[in-house]
Design an enzyme around this catalytic site. Structure first.
Site, PDB file in Angstrom:
ATOM      1  N   ASP A 500       0.850  -1.188   0.000  1.00 32.17           N
ATOM      2  CA  ASP A 500       0.000   0.000   0.000  1.00 32.17           C
ATOM      3  C   ASP A 500       0.885   1.237   0.000  1.00 32.17           C
ATOM      4  OD1 ASP A 500      -2.371  -1.366   0.098  1.00 32.17           O
ATOM      5  OD2 ASP A 500      -2.464  -1.411   2.275  1.00 32.17           O
ATOM      6  N   ASP A 806      -4.599  -2.981   5.075  1.00 24.48           N
ATOM      7  CA  ASP A 806      -5.074  -2.457   6.358  1.00 24.48           C
ATOM      8  C   ASP A 806      -6.589  -2.447   6.477  1.00 24.48           C
ATOM      9  OD1 ASP A 806      -5.656  -0.442   4.599  1.00 24.48           O
ATOM     10  OD2 ASP A 806      -4.214   0.988   5.402  1.00 24.48           O
ATOM     11  N   ASP A 810      -9.368  -5.804   2.360  1.00 20.18           N
ATOM     12  CA  ASP A 810      -8.075  -6.375   1.970  1.00 20.18           C
ATOM     13  C   ASP A 810      -7.939  -7.826   2.420  1.00 20.18           C
ATOM     14  OD1 ASP A 810      -6.982  -4.152   0.689  1.00 20.18           O
ATOM     15  OD2 ASP A 810      -6.319  -3.260   2.572  1.00 20.18           O
TER      16      ASP A 810
END
Length: 1087
Positions: A500, A806, A810
């Site tokens: 990310d 997070d 996901d």
């Protein structure tokens, strides 16, 4: 092919098919070996139970209780699942029966019910009544406590219950220490009794259950009894007593080592359970541990959170709870005024809300469940199982050799060919007494059994547990909490990391630095003087109402803003614009909320303002909000149609912000007819209007790159690990950050597919996605599903994929990846539970440290294997050759047990706990199917074992003349020679331990001072060896050596260092030895 290409590793065959893993090869095509039937090959994640049963049955085990201690207890797992099912069924039956009874027999209570009697503790409601209320979902009783006269749920009900609990639904409890202690004493703590870890005596008992050690103890007792009867107590106890002492020492050292590992795992388990969450106390939000929750607390819930205790919903919007952890059914339950009961341990699947805590700890169903199910450390890792295969193969060879030695020695003994030091036969038929014959036979048995102890590397699989326990403890210091042991190993094989952007590559410290409001760029985002009251009023209304954050203004001091980093940045900007958060929130009532999520990249709210008008506010990704706008609001408060020129102007503004690495967020609103709004009980399915919006503002939020992230990315590239950025941000923002972090090179082709949008990747066929997946460096505007598709495509192309995440959405990608890495600060509990490792500081540099530790685990195990196999081979060959040729062995039972202690427990501690080095990150990733014993290790092993066997056999057969002992008595000369051989053998292992540290480096002493444990163990081994030879001769059958012989022993052992250097100059073939031998075997068997 690129030497670091993942294709090199992905579909590698198990090259230890016929050797290290002891599996029968299957021929598919000529020259190709597969290991479909390999019992010791299990997947890193979600291994089927059948595969777990299979390798256990195939393993050769001498001490099952110790060998399988840190593997999954399959029987206990089944019992746990049965217990979960019973508790869930019991809870559902009680609740269903109660609701049925209430529906048939009970009427709604009258508002003017009797006032409850206030007990001495000051709370009008007892803990039993609260527990019953939430466990049985007693809606009628809840109405009684609230004093409502209607069956329809109203907020007044929760307010009434909160008064009984001396809490405020807006401000929470006061929260001082005395109040918290009082509430815990009355209602209990939010913890459940955990079963105590096993004490040291249990580990001592398990260490005693080794079959070989039991046989040795029996032999020691027999020898002790016979020795005392024959030679008296003063002299006769030495032989049996020395063996017993050595066995006890081995048991004690083993138990201490295992006990320390157990304590480390207990600490890690406690850390995993310590969830942190927000509560409202005294009007301000604060972060506390889940264990500090008390009855009466007000807890805000958002998507991905775990419900920390049983409670009642105060208010919420689109709140959906995943109750599968309690009900066992994968079902999402919507919570609202009609279904307000929340169960501890469940997860928030969507929406947000606020709850009043009514029961904690064992007063909740979750607490009961957890109190009856102890935390299990058991989890076999692929490397651990493969080492069981290696141990089984070597153990089989060792048992065969030991049986051959026993047969030869007994045959020579009973035929009179075994001689005493003076040349006389030890056994003469008709002359030797039964006691002496039995004593001689038992002594031979102890030697054979001790050979089994040395030959069967029982500690080899446990060395994995030792190094994993050590690595996990050290990784905690490096801000990584390991949830699954196998992830430590797999991380060493990672070929790509899909990371990310926000919070991982960047600091997650967001600030609004640019703003386009009313169709014009502000000279400073705080300069709102040019805005009319109408424009600023609508903008502030949208900021304050359309948020999951909060602003608390203390009596003295600045405002305290809470929420996600993006929300905090926007709320902080709103405060600078003159926003009075509580005033704005109170000025309107919220009708419906669409929570922001990473899939839709927008969030909205419908509010009713004072004049009964309905305002619908939207906030989200700038280009998506812009596309839904048909008009825009200027600085004067006038609304203008959105022309194509104006659209291009706003798009240019977005691109300019994105080029500066800014996250672009747009605000828009629209009016809506009151008549079109559904009734309250139907609003959950109402879709907020998201078209014909009026654009209010576009802001650029700066989130700087983390310091050191560029170096971390460069280190990954050097290590053959490709870093890919997968972000929901604008493609231009993602590109700018990627360039800043070093993920993209300015000289690279910055076009598709190197940089691609999620929707473009999503639109491709599966084959096309696989074809371009390896070329992607940056994916912008991606959804969690796009991340999942990328992970799947990369894995099919042979990559070992680590993925960071997070958010709740996901979870599928984290599950699918070989290693799922969740974020400890911004990560939701759903993401953390789906991950293998939690990055506690959300820092990409910590991810790279995990890669280092993963490689270190594999490297340390290989060091230990090389060291242990060298000792195995040398000890076996020396004893076998000596036994067959002379009927005696130079290393007796006690000496072999000491060698086993050096090799097994002390060797594992010294080599399996080596810290990672920088050189590990200059290698290519470890192939998941690469052989455990590489050609380099085989070369080193053969060189050292050959030297040790040759030199020690020379001294065994010609030691008396070489050492000039011919003038000594035969008995003394024999003892000196055997002591010298034993001493030299031990020192060879000590010096070879240094060689094992650096299997492929010339300088074996590099970094040795950075490993204090290694040096301490080497020092302890040397000291004990001196004590054994010089002072414990009676126990170990040794004699004191003069200084000259000590120097010769050390000098011979020291030769192993230059010999290792010369050995490393010998080139080795690229084809692993196991594969080469398997091919030969397969070709011969196919003829």
């Amino acid at each position: 092919m690129d030497p670091r290409s993942p294709e090199r590793y992905a579909r590698q065959r198990d090259e230890e098919c016929c050797l290290a893993d002891a599996a029968a090869p299957a021929v598919v095509d000529e020259g190709e070996i597969t290991c479909e039937d390999d019992a010791f090959d299990i997947p890193a994640k979600n291994a089927p139970v059948e595969r777990l049963h299979r390798w256990r049955q195939a393993a050769l085990v001498l001490n099952a209780s110790r060998r399988f201690r840190y593997t999954l207890d399959l029987k206990k797992e089944k019992e746990k699942e049965d217990l979960r099912r019973k508790i869930r069924t019991h809870a559902q039956v009680i609740r269903a029966a109660f609701l049925f009874k209430e529906a048939g027999e009970r009427e709604a209570p009258d508002a003017a019910g009797e006032k409850p009697v206030i007990p001495k503790d000051g709370f009008p409601i007892s803990v039993d009544k609260l527990t019953t209320l939430t466990r049985e979902h007693d809606f009628v009783r809840l109405q009684e406590y609230g004093g409502a006269s209607s069956l329809r749920f109203k907020r007044i009900i929760v307010k009434g219950l909160s008064h009984m609990l001396k809490s405020n639904i807006e401000r929470g409890i006061i929260g001082d220490e005395s109040e918290l202690l009082h509430r815990r004493s009355i209602f209990g703590a939010n913890a459940y009794p955990q079963k105590k870890g096993r004490n040291f005596l249990v580990f001592l008992w398990e260490a005693c259950q080794d079959l070989t050690l039991i046989i040795l103890m029996v032999a020691a007792v027999i020898s002790l009894v016979l020795g005392i009867k024959t030679e008296g107590l003063s002299e006769g106890w030495y032989d049996g007593g020395s063996i017993a002492f050595a066995v006890i020492l081995v048991v004690l050292v083993t138990a201490v080592s295992d006990y320390r590992q157990s304590l480390q795992f207990q600490c890690l388990n406690e850390e995993k359970q310590n969830i942190h969450l927000e509560v409202t106390r005294g009007g301000r939000r604060m972060e506390i541990s889940i264990f500090d929750i008390v009855v009466g607390d007000i807890v805000p819930l958002k998507i991905g959170d775990q419900v920390p205790a049983d409670g009642i919903l105060i208010d919420g919007h689109s709140l959906a709870i995943d109750e599968s952890s309690m009900t066992g059914e994968a079902k999402i339950v919507h919570k609202d005024q009609r279904a307000p009961f929340l169960m501890s341990g469940c997860k928030v699947a969507n929406g947000f809300g606020t709850m009043l805590v009514t029961a904690v700890g064992t007063n909740t169903e979750w607490g009961l469940l957890m109190a009856n199910i102890s935390e299990d450390n058991g989890e076999e890792t692929p490397l651990q199982v493969r080492l069981n295969g290696v141990a089984t193969l070597i153990g089989t060879v060792g048992l065969t050799v030991a049986a051959a030695v026993l047969t030869v020695l007994w045959a020579r003994y009973f035929t009179g060919h075994t001689k005493n030091p003076d040349g006389t036969a030890q056994f003469i038929r008709g002359h030797t007494s039964a006691k002496a014959a039995i004593d001689g036979a038992v002594n031979i048995l102890t030697i054979a059994v001790t050979i089994v102890v040395v030959a069967v590397p029982e500690g080899l699989p446990l060395a994995v547990t030792l190094t994993l326990a050590y690595s996990m403890r050290k990784m905690m210091a490096d801000k990584a909490l390991v949830r699954r042991l196998s992830a430590c190993e797999t991380m060493g094989s990672a070929t790509t990391i899909c990371s990310d952007k926000t919070g991982t590559l960047t600091l997650n410290q967001m600030t609004v630095v640019e703003a386009n409001v009313g169709g014009m760029k502000l000279s400073s985002p705080d300069n709102y003087d040019i805005l009319t009251d109408a424009t600023s009023h609508l903008l502030i209304e949208g900021i304050a109402q359309n948020t999951t954050g909060n602003v608390f203004v203390p009596e003295d001091g600045p405002a305290e803003v809470s929420g996600s980093p993006t929300e905090k940045a926007i709320l902080s900007w709103g405060i600078k614009l003159g926003m009075k958060f509580d005033v704005v929130r109170a000025a309107a009532s919220i009708l419906h909320v669409v929570p922001f999520n990473s899939e839709k990249k927008r969030g909205g709210v419908a509010i009713r303002v004072a004049d009964s008008k309905i305002h619908v506010h939207w906030k989200g990704a700038a280009e998506l909000i812009l596309a839904a706008c048909t008009s825009w609001f200027d600085a004067d408060g006038s609304i203008h149609p959105m022309t194509s020129d104006k659209v291009n102007e706003f798009k240019n503004s977005i691109e300019d912000m994105a080029a500066l690495s800014l996250r672009c967020v747009a605000f828009a609103y629209r009016l809506y007819d009151l008549d079109k709004i559904p009734y309250e009980d139907k609003r959950d399915k109402w879709e907020l209007p998201k078209d014909e919006l009026v654009l209010l503002a576009i802001v650029g939020i700066k989130d700087p790159c983390r310091p050191g992230v560029k170096d971390a990315v460069k280190l990954c590239t050097t290590a053959g690990v490709k870093v890919r950025m997968v972000t929901g941000d604008n493609i231009q923002t993602a590109k700018a950050i990627a360039l800043e972090c070093g993920i993209l090179d300015t000289s690279a082709d910055l076009t598709e597919p190197t940089i691609i949008e999620g929707r473009a990747f999503r639109a491709l066929s599966e084959t096309a996605r696989e074809a371009i997946a390896g070329k992607i460096s940056v994916m912008g505007r991606s959804s969690p599903n796009d991340k999942l598709l990328l992970v799947q495509a990369l894995r099919k192309k042979g990559h070992v994929v680590a993925v960071t995440g997070d958010g709740t959405n996901d979870a599928p990608a984290l599950n699918e990846a070989d290693i799922g890495l969740s974020m400890g600060i911004q990560g939701t509990e759903v993401a953390k539970e789906s991950s293998d490792i939690i990055i506690l500081d959300d820092n990409f540099a910590s991810v790279v440290k995990v890669v280092r530790w993963g490689r270190s685990v594999y490297a340390n195990i290989q060091k230990f294997i090389q060291f242990q196999l060298t000792v195995n081979v040398a000890a076996l060959v020396i004893n076998v050759v000596a036994a067959v040729s002379s009927g005696d062995v130079p290393l007796n039972a006690v000496q072999l047990l000491w060698v086993n202690l050096i090799m097994d427990t002390l060797g594992a501690l010294a080599l399996a706990t080596e810290p990672p080095t920088d050189k590990l990150m200059k290698r290519s990733p470890v192939g998941r199917r690469e052989p455990l014993i590489t050609n380099i290790m085989w070369r080193n092993l053969f060189v050292q074992a050959l030297y040790q066997v040759a030199i020690l056999l020379i001294f065994n057969f010609g030691g008396k003349s070489i050492l000039h002992l011919k003038n000594e008595t035969l008995e003394h000369a024999e003892k000196v020679k055997n002591t010298f051989v034993f001493n030299t053998f031990v020192f060879c292992q000590i010096f070879n331990e240094f060689n094992a540290r650096k299997p492929d480096e010339i300088n074996i002493l590099r970094g040795v001072t950075k490993s204090p444990l290694f040096m301490a163990i080497i020092g302890t081994t040397v000291l004990l060896q001196v004590l054994i030879v010089e002072f414990l001769g009676k126990l170990t059958s040794t004699v004191r050596l003069d200084p000259k012989l000590w120097l010769v022993s050390v000098a011979i052992a020291l030769v192993s260092w230059p010999l290792a250097v010369l050995g490393k100059l010998i080139p080795v073939p690229e084809i692993p030895l196991g594969v080469y031998l398997a091919r030969i075997f397969c070709r011969r068997s196919s003829r």
